[in-house]
Design an enzyme around this catalytic site. Structure first.
Site, PDB file in Angstrom:
ATOM      1  N   LYS A 167       0.894  -1.286   0.033  1.00  0.00           N
ATOM      2  CA  LYS A 167      -0.120   0.155  -0.012  1.00  0.00           C
ATOM      3  C   LYS A 167       0.974   1.317  -0.111  1.00  0.00           C
ATOM      4  O   LYS A 167       1.525   1.538   1.116  1.00  0.00           O
ATOM      5  CB  LYS A 167      -0.856   0.304   1.203  1.00  0.00           C
ATOM      6  CG  LYS A 167      -1.901   1.319   1.104  1.00  0.00           C
ATOM      7  CD  LYS A 167      -2.490   1.902   2.429  1.00  0.00           C
ATOM      8  CE  LYS A 167      -1.469   2.866   3.228  1.00  0.00           C
ATOM      9  NZ  LYS A 167      -1.507   3.875   2.134  1.00  0.00           N
ATOM     10  N   GLU A 243      10.448   1.569   9.991  1.00  0.00           N
ATOM     11  CA  GLU A 243      11.290   2.772   9.815  1.00  0.00           C
ATOM     12  C   GLU A 243      10.549   4.226  10.226  1.00  0.00           C
ATOM     13  O   GLU A 243       9.674   4.341   9.227  1.00  0.00           O
ATOM     14  CB  GLU A 243      12.062   2.658   8.466  1.00  0.00           C
ATOM     15  CG  GLU A 243      13.487   3.366   8.344  1.00  0.00           C
ATOM     16  CD  GLU A 243      13.316   4.722   7.929  1.00  0.00           C
ATOM     17  OE1 GLU A 243      13.090   5.741   8.657  1.00  0.00           O
ATOM     18  OE2 GLU A 243      13.265   4.858   6.552  1.00  0.00           O
ATOM     19  N   CYS A 277      13.526  11.285   6.750  1.00  0.00           N
ATOM     20  CA  CYS A 277      13.671  10.819   8.065  1.00  0.00           C
ATOM     21  C   CYS A 277      15.191  11.178   8.560  1.00  0.00           C
ATOM     22  O   CYS A 277      15.239  11.350   9.893  1.00  0.00           O
ATOM     23  CB  CYS A 277      13.003   9.587   8.197  1.00  0.00           C
ATOM     24  SG  CYS A 277      13.871   8.446   7.112  1.00  0.00           S
ATOM     25  N   GLU A 378      10.030  16.727  15.056  1.00  0.00           N
ATOM     26  CA  GLU A 378      10.530  16.522  13.638  1.00  0.00           C
ATOM     27  C   GLU A 378      10.038  17.878  12.836  1.00  0.00           C
ATOM     28  O   GLU A 378       8.664  17.874  12.783  1.00  0.00           O
ATOM     29  CB  GLU A 378      10.006  15.196  13.421  1.00  0.00           C
ATOM     30  CG  GLU A 378      10.681  14.949  11.756  1.00  0.00           C
ATOM     31  CD  GLU A 378      10.385  13.462  11.499  1.00  0.00           C
ATOM     32  OE1 GLU A 378      11.201  12.654  10.881  1.00  0.00           O
ATOM     33  OE2 GLU A 378       9.083  12.810  11.766  1.00  0.00           O
TER      34      GLU A 378
END
Ligand code: ADP
Length: 474
Positions: A167, A243, A277, A378
C-alpha cells in the site's frame, strides 16, 4: 491496483492525486479498502506456495530484469515522481537509481542465505539451521521517497522468497503504479507482487495487521502510525519492521573544517525540501567555528531556487501539502518568538506561480534553544536550526536528548573525538564527515522511537526470513 496479475480497471470510487507545485489534479486511481486488501492478500498467499519453492537464482533473474527495466525507464519514472511528489527532476532521477540498487543488490544477496551446522553436546546429534521465507509480507510506504521505499522492502522480500502486498502513500501512488508495471513486464508470476491503492489507509492497515494470512508487516512512516500498526500486528504475532521518524543532530566540533561541514549541511538538509527522516534537525556548531560556518551556509542556502521541480535551475521543490507548510511556519514563528535569529528565508513563498503550490523559503535559524518546538519536534521541512555550543564534551548528551534515534552526523578532523561520538551517539545511522551514510549494502534503521529492524544489507534480508533448527539424531 494490481492484484493477482490483473490491473483493476473500473472502480466504484476513485481518488485524485495532486501536483504539490501547482495544485493541479494529475490523475485519479481506484480507491481500494479492506476488500481489495483481502483479495490481494489471498492472491499473495496462494502465490507463496510456488514462489517460495523457486531457487534464489530464479528469483534473481526476475529481480535483475526489473532492475534493468527501472534503469531503462529512469526518466519516465522520475517525471511521474516529480509531478506527484515535487522534488526536482534531478533528485528524482537519483532516487530511481537508488531504488534500482535494492533490486540488484538483493537479487545477488538472495543467493547467500546460508544455513549453519552446530555441534551438539550429544555425540549422536547434529543441529542444522535453515532460513526460510516468512510468508506473505504487507508493506506500507510513505510519500517522501515514493520509489526507493518500495524496492527497499520488496527487493529483499522477493529475494527471500516472500510474496507481497503493497500500500503506497495516498499522495504518491502513481510512482508505485509505474513500478508495478515494471514488475509485470519483468514477468513476476501472478500474485507474487500486489498493489492496493486507496485514499484512506485505515481499513487497509486494519486488514494488513489482522488478516491471519499476513506473516509480516513492514512500515515506513511516522512514529505515531508506526507504533499503532506495530501494536496491532504484534497482538496477532506478526513479524514487524518499522522505519519511523527522526530528529538528526548534525554536530560540528571545534576542530572540524567549518566550510566543508557547511557545504555538506546545505546539501543534506534541503534534500527533498527537508522531508526526509534522516534530515538534520538540530545543528550543533562549536562557537569557535560558528562564524565561518554560518557565513558559508547562509550564503549557499540563500542561493537556492525554489519552484516546480520540472523547471531547469530549480534546486528545491514544494512541501507535500498545506499542513506541512503550516507545521514549518509554526515552528519558525515559535522559534523567533523565543529568541531565534532568522539568517535567511523564514516565510512562505507566494509570489507568482509559487502561490499555487506549497512552498516555504529555505530557512536558516541561529541561536535555537531547547525550549523551542523545533528543538524537539520533527520539522520535515526546509528549516535549518543552528544551536551554538561551547564545549565538545557537552555535545554528546545534547545530541542524545531526544526520543528519536535514526541518523546523526559528526564533523571533526580529530579521529579520537569522531570515534567517541560514533560510539556514544544513540542513533542507528551515523555520517562521519559524510552526508550520505545510506546504500543498498548498508544497514539502515533506527534506535529508540525511530523504529525496529534494519533495511538494506544482509540484515535487511534477515527481516524476511524465519530461522528453523533441525536436531537430527543419527
Ligand atoms: P507521514 O507523516 O509521512 O505522512 P504517515 O505515517 O501518516 O506519515 O504515512 C506513512 C504511510 O502510512 C502512508 O502510506 C500512509 O497512508 C500510511 N498510514 C497512515 N495512517 C495509517 C493507518 N491508520 N493505517 C495504515 N496505514 C496508515
Amino acid at each position: 491496483m494490481y492484484i493477482n496479475g490483473n490491473w483493476a480497471t473500473a472502480a466504484d470510487t476513485e481518488f485524485e492525486i495532486f501536483n504539490p507545485a501547482t495544485g493541479a489534479v494529475i490523475q485519479s486511481l481506484p480507491d481500494g479498502g479492506a476488500e481489495a486488501a483481502r483479495a490481494a492478500i489471498d492472491a499473495a498467499a496462494s502465490a507463496f506456495k510456488t514462489w517460495r519453492a523457486t531457487t534464489p537464482y530464479q528469483r534473481a533473474e526476475f529481480l535483475m530484469r526489473a532492475h534493468a527495466l527501472m534503469l531503462e525507464r529512469q526518466e519516465e519514472l522520475a517525471k511521474v515522481m516529480t509531478a506527484e511528489q515535487g522534488k526536482p527532476l534531478r533528485a528524482a532521477m537519483t532516487e530511481v537509481k537508488y531504488a534500482s540498487d535494492f533490486l540488484q543488490w538483493f537479487a545477488e544477496e538472495g543467493k547467500r542465505v546460508y544455513g549453519e551446522i552446530i555441534p551438539s553436546a550429544r555425540a549422536d546429534q547434529r543441529f542444522y539451521v535453515l532460513h526460510q521465507p516468512v510468508g506473505v509480507v504487507a508493506a506500507i510506504t510513505p510519500w517522501n521517497y515514493p520509489i526507493s521505499m518500495i524496492t527497499r522492502k520488496l527487493g529483499p522480500a522477493l529475494a527471500a522468497g516472500c510474496t507481497v502486498v503493497l500500500k503506497p502513500a495516498e499522495a504518491t501512488p502513481l510512482t508505485a503504479v509505474e513500478t508495478f508495471k515494471i514488475f509485470e513486464d519483468a514477468g513476476f508470476p501472478p500474485g507474487v507482487v500486489n498493489l492496493v491503492t486507496g485514499a484512506d489507509p485505515k481499513p487497509i492497515g486494519e486488514e494488513f495487521t489482522t488478516n491471519p494470512k499476513v506473516a509480516k508487516l513492514t512500515f515506513t512512516g511516522s512514529t505515531a502510525v508506526g507504533k499503532m500498526l506495530a501494536g496491532k500486528a504484534a497482538a496477532n504475532m506478526k513479524r514487524v519492521s518499522c522505519e519511523l521518524g527522526g530528529h538528526a543532530p548534525f554536530i560540528v566540533l571545534k576542530d572540524a573544517d567549518p566550510v566543508h561541514a557547511a557545504k555538506g549541511l546545505q546539501l543534506v538538509k534541503f534534500l527533498n525540501t527537508g522531508q526526509a527522516c534522516i534530515s538534520p534537525n538540530r545543528i550543533f556548531v562549536h562557537r569557535e567555528v560558528l562564524e565561518s560556518f554560518l557565513e558559508t551556509f547562509a550564503d549557499r542556502v540563500g542561493g537556492m531556487k525554489a519552484g516546480n521541480g520540472m523547471e531547469q535551475g530549480v534546486t528545491i521543490g514544494p512541501l507535500v501539502n498545506e499542513a506541512a507548510v503550516a507545521k514549518v511556519e509554526n515552528q519558525v514563528k515559535d522559534a523567533v518568538a523565543k529568541g531565534a535569529e532568522v539568517l535567511c528565508g523564514g516565510q512562505r513563498l507566494i509570489e507568482g506561480d509559487l502561490g499555487q503550490g506549497h512552498f516555504f523559503a529555505p530557512t536558516v535559524l541561529n541561536n535555537v534553544t531547547p525550549d523551542m518546538l523545533i528543538y524537539r519536534e520533527e520539522t520535515f521541512g526546509p528549516v535549518a536550526a543552528v544551536v551554538p555550543f561551547d564545549d565538545d564534551d557537552d555535545v554528546l548528551a545534547m545530541a542524545n536528548d531526544t526520543h528519536y534515534g535514526l541518523a546523526a552526523y559528526v564533523y571533526s578532523q580529530n579521529l579520537t573525538q569522531a570515534m567517541r561520538l560514533f560510539e556514544g551517539l544513540e542513533f542507528g545511522i551515523i555520517g562521519i564527515n559524510d552526508i550520505n551514510p545510506a546504500s543498498a549494502a548498508a544497514p539502515f534503521g533506527g534506535q529508540k522511537d525511530s523504529g525496529l529492524g534494519r533495511e538494506g544489507s544482509r540484515e535487511g534480508l534477515q527481516e524476511y526470513l524465519e530461522t528453523k533448527v533441525g536436531g537430527f539424531s543419527i
